[in-house]
Design an enzyme around this catalytic site. Sequence first.
Site, short mmCIF file in Angstrom:
data_model
loop_
_atom_site.label_atom_id
_atom_site.label_comp_id
_atom_site.label_asym_id
_atom_site.label_seq_id
_atom_site.Cartn_x
_atom_site.Cartn_y
_atom_site.Cartn_z
N SER A 164 1.09 2.80 2.97
CA SER A 164 2.11 2.68 1.62
C SER A 164 3.61 2.95 2.34
CB SER A 164 1.37 4.47 1.30
OG SER A 164 2.58 5.50 0.23
N TYR A 177 0.18 13.77 3.19
CA TYR A 177 -0.31 11.80 2.57
C TYR A 177 0.89 11.18 3.44
CZ TYR A 177 -0.39 7.68 0.10
OH TYR A 177 -0.80 6.34 -1.07
#
Length: 279
Positions: A164, A177
């Site tokens: 990401s 995350y």
Amino acid sequence: MSSTEGAPAGVVPAQLLKGQKAMVTGANSGIGRATAIGLGRAGADVVVNYVAGREEAEKVVDEIMAFGVRAAAYEADVSKEDQVVAMVDRMVQEFGTIDIMVANAGLQRDAPFTEMTLAQWQKVIDVNLTGQFLCAREATKEFLRRGVVPEVSRSAGKIICMSSVHQVIPWAGHANYASSKGGVQMLMTTLAQELAPQKIRVNAIAPGAIKTPINRSAWETPEAQEDLLRLIPYKRVGEPEDIAHAAVALASDLMDYVVGTTLYVDGGMTLFPGFATGG
Ligand code: BGC
């Protein structure tokens, strides 16, 4: 032909991955789904992993088989060692081997830092980071057992870690995350260094904001979308197929010399767009 939305027809050479066997984890929705379909369109046989959502996974299988390749849906929780071992074993038995592992399965459990429970922290680390470790490890064992088959590919195997932009962009309210993706970055580069001499290519894709269920609230209303576009110099929200195209290219021999790289597919989100007018 498949009706996959948003995939420009003819962009992906149909034979690019012919004869290769791919597994995509978390492939019943979002980026995983588009990637599995993209690999199938490029000629690979594809295992569609899912943990929940069997019907969706079967639909992805049907779409892939329409390209004239093999596909099957396998259920497994990527954070559970026994399930990952069994899943890769089953693929080797049923498909003969594995050439491409796309370690994609991931989730978010967002919370302000002081309210984040250990369970929320642990779940995200287990799936996003430990899951990639387990899937990469099991695929690598098979790559090493089989070695290079020159008619199939110049490398002994490819691992693509789905990371990401938050492997480098800190993200308030998402400590679990962002930490998991920061971990993925170092897992990927370390594996790339360790495995390159055995002709295994390990790379990552770092998507920015892509329209999937994981971030629906960030793009589904015009107001949310306007806010989001402030973070994207290229001024469009990404589609899952943007990531699928990157995965197909990275998995193919066109990218045979690409080792240990993160390919940012983010419309420029990592270019500090706030500094275009500030600073
Ligand atoms: C997250 C999305 C987010 C995007 C950009 C992704 O990794 O899963 O929720 O929209 O990063 O911030």
